[in-house]
Design an enzyme around this catalytic site. Structure first.
Site, PDB file in Angstrom:
ATOM      1  N   PHE A  11       0.838  -1.208   0.091  1.00 50.80           N
ATOM      2  CA  PHE A  11      -0.106   0.002   0.067  1.00 50.80           C
ATOM      3  C   PHE A  11       0.847   1.343   0.077  1.00 50.80           C
ATOM      4  CE2 PHE A  11      -2.847  -3.257   2.066  1.00 50.80           C
ATOM      5  CZ  PHE A  11      -4.148  -2.954   1.439  1.00 50.80           C
ATOM      6  N   ASP A  12       0.621   2.178  -0.707  1.00 51.24           N
ATOM      7  CA  ASP A  12       0.990   3.509  -0.588  1.00 51.24           C
ATOM      8  C   ASP A  12       0.017   3.931   0.724  1.00 51.24           C
ATOM      9  OD1 ASP A  12       1.452   6.571  -1.021  1.00 51.24           O
ATOM     10  OD2 ASP A  12      -0.677   6.688  -1.364  1.00 51.24           O
ATOM     11  N   CYS A  13       0.537   4.810   1.324  1.00 51.99           N
ATOM     12  CA  CYS A  13      -0.254   5.096   2.898  1.00 51.99           C
ATOM     13  C   CYS A  13      -1.031   6.604   2.414  1.00 51.99           C
ATOM     14  CB  CYS A  13       0.634   5.405   3.792  1.00 51.99           C
ATOM     15  SG  CYS A  13      -0.159   5.768   5.353  1.00 51.99           S
TER      16      CYS A  13
END
Length: 257
Positions: A11-13
């Site tokens: 995941f990108d956050c």
């Protein structure tokens, strides 16, 4: 291709799990107030140009677009700068563009605001569900201390967290995705079993596809249009799944999609 085909979700956050646009805009409120540039949603977007006090009222998107332009330039210029320090630097550049004095304390507070940025309403429940079916990994343009503050809002324990501070560069640099794949390969996880989940076409999907990763676009701005706090892309971008929220991805997996 189905979501169940994968073992790991990376995941990108910020922008994907965390509502960074609301967090950024709220944290810029003191500067906007000093600039006499409080939100006016009827004001035209003025992306790509300098904004000065004469603009008086900037739309929310105009503020976010100015931030995106300066953030990307600073990340390219100083790829090893801690993200909290980089945000403080961008704050000073925004002050200059908006023709107000730089305030080091205000800039430092903006850099330290990352842990205050809220999670999207669907994030925590979706992550709790997905954690039952996948290993969850973070690949983020942030520093370790800032992510640690954010992680308390996400309420799950990630199997691994890889930050720009660990790698020495910011996405969309290919080094970040090479680092991600290398660390997961060491754990016996092949590329084919990884799904990268992200909102930003610029930071994530373009480099993910260039390195051969399968990706899912969380189109958080589907009802807004424009690019917001993310740099624009001019060419057509490929991705393998598209959802308008993380909750929609969860429901697709639950339905066997």
């Amino acid at each position: 291709m189905k979501l169940a085909d994968f073992d790991v979700m990376t995941f990108d956050c910020y922008g994907t799990l965390i509502d960074w646009e609301s967090g950024i805009y709220t944290a810029l409120a003191p500067l906007l107030s000093r600039a006499g540039a409080l939100q006016d949603e009827t004001a035209p977007s003025r992306a790509g140009i300098g904004l000065s006090r004469s603009d008086v009222a900037l739309s929310r998107d105009a503020v976010l677009e100015a931030f995106a332009r300066l953030e990307v330039r600073q990340q390219e210029t100083t790829p090893d700068m801690l993200y909290s320090d980089l945000l403080a630097k961008v704050h000073g550049q925004l002050a200059t563009e908006w023709d107000v004095s730089q305030d080091p304390a205000e800039a430092a507070a903006f850099g330290a605001s990352i842990g205050d940025w809220p999670a999207f309403p669907d994030t925590v429940d979706a992550l709790r569900y997905l954690q039952q079916h996948f290993r969850l990994v973070i690949l983020s343009n942030v520093d370790r201390a800032s992510f640690q503050a954010t992680n308390q809002r996400l309420e799950v324990k990630f199997d691994a967290v890889y930050t720009a501070q660990d790698i020495g560069s910011y996405k969309p640099d290919q080094r970040n995705f090479g680092y991600l794949l290398g660390r997961l390969r060491e754990q016996g996880i092949p590329k084919q079993k990884i799904l990268h989940v992200a909102q930003s076409l610029f930071h994530d999907h373009v480099p993910a596809k260039a390195i051969g990763l399968t990706s899912a676009w969380i189109d958080r701005r589907h009802s807004d249009g424009g690019w917001g706090a993310t740099a624009p892309v001019s060419a057509q971008v490929r991705y393998d799944f598209r959802f308008t929220s993380l909750g929609a991805l969860r429901e697709a997996h639950r339905a066997g999609g």
